[in-house]
Write an enzyme that holds these catalytic residues in place. Structure first.
Site, PDB file in Angstrom:
ATOM      1  N   ALA A   1       0.839  -1.200   0.000  1.00 28.04           N
ATOM      2  CA  ALA A   1       0.000   0.000   0.000  1.00 28.04           C
ATOM      3  C   ALA A   1       0.875   1.250   0.000  1.00 28.04           C
ATOM      4  O   ALA A   1       1.983   1.242   0.543  1.00 28.04           O
ATOM      5  CB  ALA A   1      -0.904  -0.010   1.225  1.00 28.04           C
TER       6      ALA A   1
ATOM      7  N   GLU B   1      -0.155  -9.668  -0.189  1.00 33.28           N
ATOM      8  CA  GLU B   1      -1.587  -9.988   0.011  1.00 33.28           C
ATOM      9  C   GLU B   1      -2.291 -10.299  -1.320  1.00 33.28           C
ATOM     10  O   GLU B   1      -3.194 -11.138  -1.364  1.00 33.28           O
ATOM     11  CB  GLU B   1      -2.283  -8.831   0.741  1.00 33.28           C
ATOM     12  CG  GLU B   1      -1.864  -8.777   2.209  1.00 33.28           C
ATOM     13  CD  GLU B   1      -2.263  -7.492   2.892  1.00 33.28           C
ATOM     14  OE1 GLU B   1      -1.896  -6.408   2.368  1.00 33.28           O
ATOM     15  OE2 GLU B   1      -2.923  -7.541   3.940  1.00 33.28           O
TER      16      GLU B   1
ATOM     17  N   GLU C   1       4.264  -4.778   7.609  1.00 37.02           N
ATOM     18  CA  GLU C   1       3.365  -3.775   8.200  1.00 37.02           C
ATOM     19  C   GLU C   1       3.711  -3.492   9.653  1.00 37.02           C
ATOM     20  O   GLU C   1       3.603  -2.362  10.125  1.00 37.02           O
ATOM     21  CB  GLU C   1       1.901  -4.238   8.085  1.00 37.02           C
ATOM     22  CG  GLU C   1       1.365  -4.267   6.647  1.00 37.02           C
ATOM     23  CD  GLU C   1       1.598  -5.587   5.918  1.00 37.02           C
ATOM     24  OE1 GLU C   1       2.437  -6.408   6.361  1.00 37.02           O
ATOM     25  OE2 GLU C   1       0.922  -5.797   4.883  1.00 37.02           O
TER      26      GLU C   1
ATOM     27  N   GLY D   1       0.875  -5.253   0.710  1.00 38.53           N
ATOM     28  CA  GLY D   1      -0.229  -5.488  -0.233  1.00 38.53           C
ATOM     29  C   GLY D   1       0.180  -6.334  -1.434  1.00 38.53           C
ATOM     30  O   GLY D   1      -0.644  -7.059  -1.995  1.00 38.53           O
TER      31      GLY D   1
HETATM   32  N1  COA Z   1       4.459   3.271  -0.538  1.00 41.53           N
HETATM   33  C1  COA Z   1       4.838   4.368  -1.202  1.00 41.53           C
HETATM   34  N2  COA Z   1       6.030   4.520  -1.782  1.00 41.53           N
HETATM   35  C2  COA Z   1       6.878   3.464  -1.723  1.00 41.53           C
HETATM   36  C3  COA Z   1       6.544   2.275  -1.061  1.00 41.53           C
HETATM   37  C4  COA Z   1       5.265   2.196  -0.469  1.00 41.53           C
HETATM   38  N3  COA Z   1       4.826   1.082   0.140  1.00 41.53           N
HETATM   39  N4  COA Z   1       7.584   1.429  -1.141  1.00 41.53           N
HETATM   40  C5  COA Z   1       8.536   2.076  -1.845  1.00 41.53           C
HETATM   41  N5  COA Z   1       8.125   3.313  -2.187  1.00 41.53           N
HETATM   42  C6  COA Z   1       8.857   4.328  -2.939  1.00 41.53           C
HETATM   43  C7  COA Z   1       9.915   4.984  -2.082  1.00 41.53           C
HETATM   44  O1  COA Z   1       9.357   6.021  -1.290  1.00 41.53           O
HETATM   45  C8  COA Z   1      10.850   5.489  -3.134  1.00 41.53           C
HETATM   46  O2  COA Z   1      10.319   6.662  -3.708  1.00 41.53           O
HETATM   47  P1  COA Z   1      11.247   7.982  -3.888  1.00 41.53           P
HETATM   48  O3  COA Z   1      12.368   7.537  -4.803  1.00 41.53           O
HETATM   49  O4  COA Z   1      10.346   8.994  -4.496  1.00 41.53           O
HETATM   50  O5  COA Z   1      11.750   8.315  -2.515  1.00 41.53           O
HETATM   51  C9  COA Z   1      10.805   4.407  -4.201  1.00 41.53           C
HETATM   52  O6  COA Z   1       9.577   3.725  -3.979  1.00 41.53           O
HETATM   53  C10 COA Z   1      11.938   3.418  -4.111  1.00 41.53           C
HETATM   54  O7  COA Z   1      11.944   2.884  -2.781  1.00 41.53           O
HETATM   55  P2  COA Z   1      13.228   2.944  -1.826  1.00 41.53           P
HETATM   56  O8  COA Z   1      12.726   2.823  -0.420  1.00 41.53           O
HETATM   57  O9  COA Z   1      14.088   4.121  -2.143  1.00 41.53           O
HETATM   58  O10 COA Z   1      13.972   1.610  -2.270  1.00 41.53           O
HETATM   59  P3  COA Z   1      14.918   0.693  -1.387  1.00 41.53           P
HETATM   60  O11 COA Z   1      15.515  -0.282  -2.315  1.00 41.53           O
HETATM   61  O12 COA Z   1      15.817   1.525  -0.540  1.00 41.53           O
HETATM   62  O13 COA Z   1      13.918  -0.090  -0.380  1.00 41.53           O
HETATM   63  C11 COA Z   1      11.945  -1.323   0.241  1.00 41.53           C
HETATM   64  C12 COA Z   1      12.942  -0.999  -0.875  1.00 41.53           C
HETATM   65  C13 COA Z   1      10.839  -2.188  -0.351  1.00 41.53           C
HETATM   66  C14 COA Z   1      12.665  -2.092   1.369  1.00 41.53           C
HETATM   67  C15 COA Z   1      11.368  -0.012   0.835  1.00 41.53           C
HETATM   68  O14 COA Z   1      10.915   0.801  -0.241  1.00 41.53           O
HETATM   69  C16 COA Z   1      10.206  -0.223   1.769  1.00 41.53           C
HETATM   70  O15 COA Z   1      10.415  -0.578   2.923  1.00 41.53           O
HETATM   71  N6  COA Z   1       8.963   0.029   1.300  1.00 41.53           N
HETATM   72  C17 COA Z   1       7.784  -0.103   2.123  1.00 41.53           C
HETATM   73  C18 COA Z   1       7.345  -1.540   2.215  1.00 41.53           C
HETATM   74  C19 COA Z   1       6.164  -1.662   3.139  1.00 41.53           C
HETATM   75  O16 COA Z   1       6.253  -1.419   4.332  1.00 41.53           O
HETATM   76  N7  COA Z   1       5.018  -2.054   2.579  1.00 41.53           N
HETATM   77  C20 COA Z   1       3.795  -2.259   3.329  1.00 41.53           C
HETATM   78  C21 COA Z   1       3.017  -1.014   3.410  1.00 41.53           C
HETATM   79  S1  COA Z   1       1.555  -1.243   4.397  1.00 41.53           S
END
Ligand code: COA
Length: 263
Positions: free
Chosen positions: A65, A117, A137, A114
């Protein structure tokens, strides 16, 4: 604005691609709403016999999400967040789970939150050897909200699921296969061909019979065995008198390949 979900029809399969690669295909409300529209379209189109969902770009299926967007909803109040975020996401995964045509995830990379999911909810899933899964999450202080507390325990067993739900740890496609979250793992470059091939092996059969099996297995899972058996007999009754079932039985007796309508 690019389309948040790409739609393409190939070999009678609708390929739906989450299209926010710069945001790791995070599921914002626009992606979810567009996906719901495209599922309606795929369901209504008799020329489409199966659906494959995947992610654009070379990193992610979906990182879950959209955190800034649902955080904004939460700041407006819990009721708004439940309506805009939780119910919307739950409706999406429920729609996929109950979809009347086979729906297969081609998990091409990160499948967190998500994204995981959706993999839980669809009927079948093929993972790239580069896929990586997590239920992260808990790291941001919320329980999963798109069905993740319900479907993973049913798929994998309560203790296996709780380990992922409570630690937020990442897990490999091999582990996802062991716990029943994905059906198989293939080399990254073979992901879409292998997923289309799996769809084609289902599409050899009568579409109505495939739909009846999906409905019986999906609905029956959340019922007692007695209720599930009732659903099974209803699904049998739904197809028993159909032209395709007659054709399947005649073809078996005549030792020939059946020729189904709507395939
Ligand atoms: N929602 C919104 N934006 C997201 C996202 C999410 N769930 N996951 C990644 N992004 C965006 C980042 O903000 C970033 O955008 P930006 O370049 O404009 O800052 C881009 O996607 C790339 O992600 P980034 O975090 O820079 O990559 P990374 O390789 O360092 O890390 C993850 C990858 C997946 C570990 C990390 O993005 C993350 O923890 N995402 C959230 C995952 C999560 O908690 N999902 C469940 C949500 S309920």
């Amino acid at each position: 604005m690019p389309d948040p979900v790409l739609f393409e029809i190939k070999d009678k399969v609708a390929l739906l691609t989450f299209n926010r690669p710069d945001k790791l295909n995070a599921l914002n409300y626009a992606v979810i709403d567009r996906l719901m529209e495209l599922l309606d379209r795929a369901e209504d189109d008799d020329g489409i016999c199966a659906v494959i969902v995947t992610g654009a770009g070379d990193r992610a299926f979906s990182a879950g999400a959209d955190i800034p967007e649902f955080t904004a909803s939460m700041r407006k109040g819990t009721e708004i967040a439940v309506k805009d975020f939780v119910r919307r996401g739950q409706a999406m995964t429920a729609r996929m789970e109950a979809f009347g045509k086979p729906i297969i995830a081609a998990v091409n990379g990160i499948a967190f939150g998500g994204g995981c999911e959706i993999t839980e909810a669809v009927h079948l899933a093929v993972a790239s050897d580069k896929a990586v899964f997590a239920k992260p999450e808990i790291n941001i202080g919320i329980p999963p909200t798109f069905g993740g507390t319900q479907r993973l325990p049913r798929l994998a067993g309560r203790k296996r699921a709780l380990e992922f739900l409570l630690t937020g740890d990442r897990f490999s496609p091999q582990r996802a296969c062991e716990i029943g979250l994905v059906n198989r793992i293939v080399a990254h470059d073979a992901l879409l061909p292998a997923t289309f091939e799996l769809a084609s092996r289902i599409m050899r059969h009568s579409p109505g019979t495939a739909a009846s099996i999906i409905a019986a297995a999906t609905h029956g899972l959340n019922m007692s065995i007695e209720q599930g058996l009732q659903v099974e007999s209803e699904q049998f009754a739904r197809v028993a008198a159909s032209a395709n079932t007659r054709e399947a039985l005649d073809a078996w007796i005549d030792k020939r390949t059946p020729n189904y309508a709507g395939r």
